[in-house]
Design a protein around this motif. Structure first.
Motif, mmCIF file in Angstrom:
data_model
loop_
_atom_site.group_PDB
_atom_site.id
_atom_site.type_symbol
_atom_site.label_atom_id
_atom_site.label_comp_id
_atom_site.label_asym_id
_atom_site.label_seq_id
_atom_site.Cartn_x
_atom_site.Cartn_y
_atom_site.Cartn_z
ATOM 1 N N VAL A 39 0.845 -1.187 0.000
ATOM 2 C CA VAL A 39 0.000 0.000 0.000
ATOM 3 C C VAL A 39 0.881 1.238 0.000
ATOM 4 N N HIS A 40 0.670 2.091 -0.991
ATOM 5 C CA HIS A 40 1.414 3.340 -1.126
ATOM 6 C C HIS A 40 0.723 4.425 -0.305
ATOM 7 N N ASP A 41 1.472 5.455 0.082
ATOM 8 C CA ASP A 41 0.901 6.554 0.864
ATOM 9 C C ASP A 41 -0.265 7.230 0.146
ATOM 10 N N LEU A 42 -0.238 7.240 -1.194
ATOM 11 C CA LEU A 42 -1.293 7.903 -1.952
ATOM 12 C C LEU A 42 -2.481 6.983 -2.240
ATOM 13 N N ASP A 43 -2.338 5.697 -1.929
ATOM 14 C CA ASP A 43 -3.463 4.779 -2.118
ATOM 15 C C ASP A 43 -4.586 5.125 -1.152
ATOM 16 N N MET A 44 -5.799 5.083 -1.641
ATOM 17 C CA MET A 44 -6.967 5.244 -0.782
ATOM 18 C C MET A 44 -7.568 3.865 -0.549
ATOM 19 N N THR A 45 -7.755 3.504 0.705
ATOM 20 C CA THR A 45 -8.223 2.160 1.025
ATOM 21 C C THR A 45 -9.530 2.194 1.804
ATOM 22 N N ILE A 46 -10.277 1.125 1.649
ATOM 23 C CA ILE A 46 -11.511 0.954 2.413
ATOM 24 C C ILE A 46 -11.660 -0.530 2.723
ATOM 25 N N GLY A 47 -11.967 -0.824 3.975
ATOM 26 C CA GLY A 47 -12.099 -2.220 4.377
ATOM 27 C C GLY A 47 -11.162 -2.562 5.511
ATOM 28 N N ASN A 48 -10.891 -3.819 5.657
ATOM 29 C CA ASN A 48 -10.054 -4.326 6.739
ATOM 30 C C ASN A 48 -8.583 -4.329 6.307
ATOM 31 N N PRO A 49 -7.750 -3.467 6.891
ATOM 32 C CA PRO A 49 -6.334 -3.424 6.485
ATOM 33 C C PRO A 49 -5.579 -4.706 6.793
ATOM 34 N N GLU A 50 -6.137 -5.552 7.665
ATOM 35 C CA GLU A 50 -5.501 -6.822 8.002
ATOM 36 C C GLU A 50 -5.956 -7.962 7.096
ATOM 37 N N SER A 51 -6.890 -7.680 6.205
ATOM 38 C CA SER A 51 -7.388 -8.731 5.326
ATOM 39 C C SER A 51 -6.294 -9.229 4.394
ATOM 40 N N ARG A 52 -6.297 -10.511 4.155
ATOM 41 C CA ARG A 52 -5.306 -11.102 3.266
ATOM 42 C C ARG A 52 -5.784 -11.147 1.825
ATOM 43 N N VAL A 53 -6.992 -10.710 1.592
ATOM 44 C CA VAL A 53 -7.494 -10.593 0.220
ATOM 45 C C VAL A 53 -7.618 -9.110 -0.096
ATOM 46 N N ILE A 54 -6.838 -8.681 -1.063
ATOM 47 C CA ILE A 54 -6.804 -7.263 -1.431
ATOM 48 C C ILE A 54 -7.276 -7.098 -2.874
ATOM 49 N N VAL A 55 -8.281 -6.259 -3.031
ATOM 50 C CA VAL A 55 -8.796 -5.930 -4.356
ATOM 51 C C VAL A 55 -8.297 -4.537 -4.713
ATOM 52 N N VAL A 56 -7.611 -4.427 -5.837
ATOM 53 C CA VAL A 56 -7.139 -3.131 -6.318
ATOM 54 C C VAL A 56 -8.050 -2.687 -7.454
ATOM 55 N N ASP A 57 -8.600 -1.500 -7.305
ATOM 56 C CA ASP A 57 -9.524 -0.938 -8.293
ATOM 57 C C ASP A 57 -8.823 0.208 -9.014
ATOM 58 N N TYR A 58 -8.473 -0.023 -10.281
ATOM 59 C CA TYR A 58 -7.910 1.025 -11.124
ATOM 60 C C TYR A 58 -9.053 1.637 -11.930
ATOM 61 N N SER A 59 -9.376 2.887 -11.639
ATOM 62 C CA SER A 59 -10.485 3.543 -12.336
ATOM 63 C C SER A 59 -10.123 4.971 -12.715
ATOM 64 N N SER A 60 -10.690 5.409 -13.826
ATOM 65 C CA SER A 60 -10.603 6.816 -14.219
ATOM 66 C C SER A 60 -11.941 7.477 -13.887
ATOM 67 N N LEU A 61 -11.885 8.644 -13.313
ATOM 68 C CA LEU A 61 -13.116 9.324 -12.911
ATOM 69 C C LEU A 61 -13.890 9.890 -14.095
ATOM 70 N N THR A 62 -13.301 9.836 -15.287
ATOM 71 C CA THR A 62 -14.019 10.254 -16.491
ATOM 72 C C THR A 62 -14.439 9.060 -17.346
ATOM 73 N N CYS A 63 -14.252 7.862 -16.837
ATOM 74 C CA CYS A 63 -14.535 6.629 -17.593
ATOM 75 C C CYS A 63 -15.977 6.165 -17.326
ATOM 76 N N PRO A 64 -16.832 6.127 -18.351
ATOM 77 C CA PRO A 64 -18.220 5.678 -18.161
ATOM 78 C C PRO A 64 -18.329 4.240 -17.650
ATOM 79 N N HIS A 65 -17.444 3.354 -18.115
ATOM 80 C CA HIS A 65 -17.484 1.963 -17.642
ATOM 81 C C HIS A 65 -17.143 1.886 -16.153
ATOM 82 N N CYS A 66 -16.259 2.779 -15.708
ATOM 83 C CA CYS A 66 -15.914 2.818 -14.275
ATOM 84 C C CYS A 66 -17.112 3.295 -13.459
#
Length: 221
Positions: A39-66
């Motif tokens: 986890v980088h300092d600029l990463d924004m996280t939500i959930g359990n920081p101790e969880s061993r399953v990590i989902v990374v969401d790469y999204s553009s805020l101008t992307c309709p599919h996102c």
């Protein structure tokens, strides 16, 4: 005598089998740990920081599919896995254009607790603030979004004028993009593995596989 030898052989085979199983489990644990992103300092996280399953969401805020992903799939993911502590989600913005970067900077104007509600609003009203070809109109649209999350016009403009923050975010994005080969959005990564199917059922299946893997590896610790 023969029966005793058979018993000894059976025990030997069983021991070899168990030893092999332990080695497989140890290898599985090592692989899972190697594919857990830092986890980088600029990463924004939500959930359990101790969880061993990590989902990374790469999204553009101008992307309709996102925006569609965050309207239709993210709420289910949040309810079933994030809010229950099973998954930690890392949100990483992708900057394919200037407005996407500007929106990210507005979302980061306040503390981290305000980030995800602002992201949600930006996605829900994406077609309002991002549709214009005029940069002034887009900035005005982002200023309106800022007001709805408690920011003044001055605070939004001060955030947008922060060149050092912009440089840090672009460098962070470029590093992420290179490391994870990001060329489209949304790109979802579950413990180092890209999720290609866009349905929630397939994402759930991918998460469950990793949850079971960690459950098994915990048995040998």
């Amino acid at each position: 005598m023969v029966e005793k030898k058979k018993m000894v052989d059976h025990r030997h085979i069983t021991s070899l089998f168990l030893a092999g199983l332990v080695l497989i489990l140890i290898s599985l644990k090592s692989f899972a740990e190697q594919n857990t992103p830092l986890v980088h300092d600029l990463d924004m996280t939500i959930g359990n920081p101790e969880s061993r399953v990590i989902v990374v969401d790469y999204s553009s805020l101008t992307c309709p599919h996102c925006a569609t992903f965050h309207a239709e799939i993210f709420p289910k993911l949040k309810e079933e896995y994030i809010d229950t502590g099973k998954v930690n989600l890392i949100f990483r913005e992708v900057y394919f254009d200037g407005p996407g970067l500007w929106a990210s900077m507005v979302a980061r104007c306040r503390d981290k607790d305000a980030f995800f509600p602002t992201i949600d609003l930006l996605f829900r009203k994406q077609d309002v603030w991002s549709s214009s070809s005029s940069q002034i109109d887009i900035v005005n649209g982002l200023t309106s979004i800022g007001k709805q999350v408690g920011l003044s016009d001055k605070e939004v403009l001060d955030c947008l004028k922060d060149r050092d923050k912009a440089k840090d975010l672009v460098a962070w994005y470029k590093n992420n993009s290179a490391n994870d080969s990001i060329d489209s959005t949304p790109t979802i990564i579950v413990n180092g593995e890209k999720w290609s199917n866009r349905s929630y059922s397939s994402l759930k299946e991918a998460i469950e596989v990793h949850l079971k893997d960690w459950f098994i590896t915990d048995l040998i610790e």
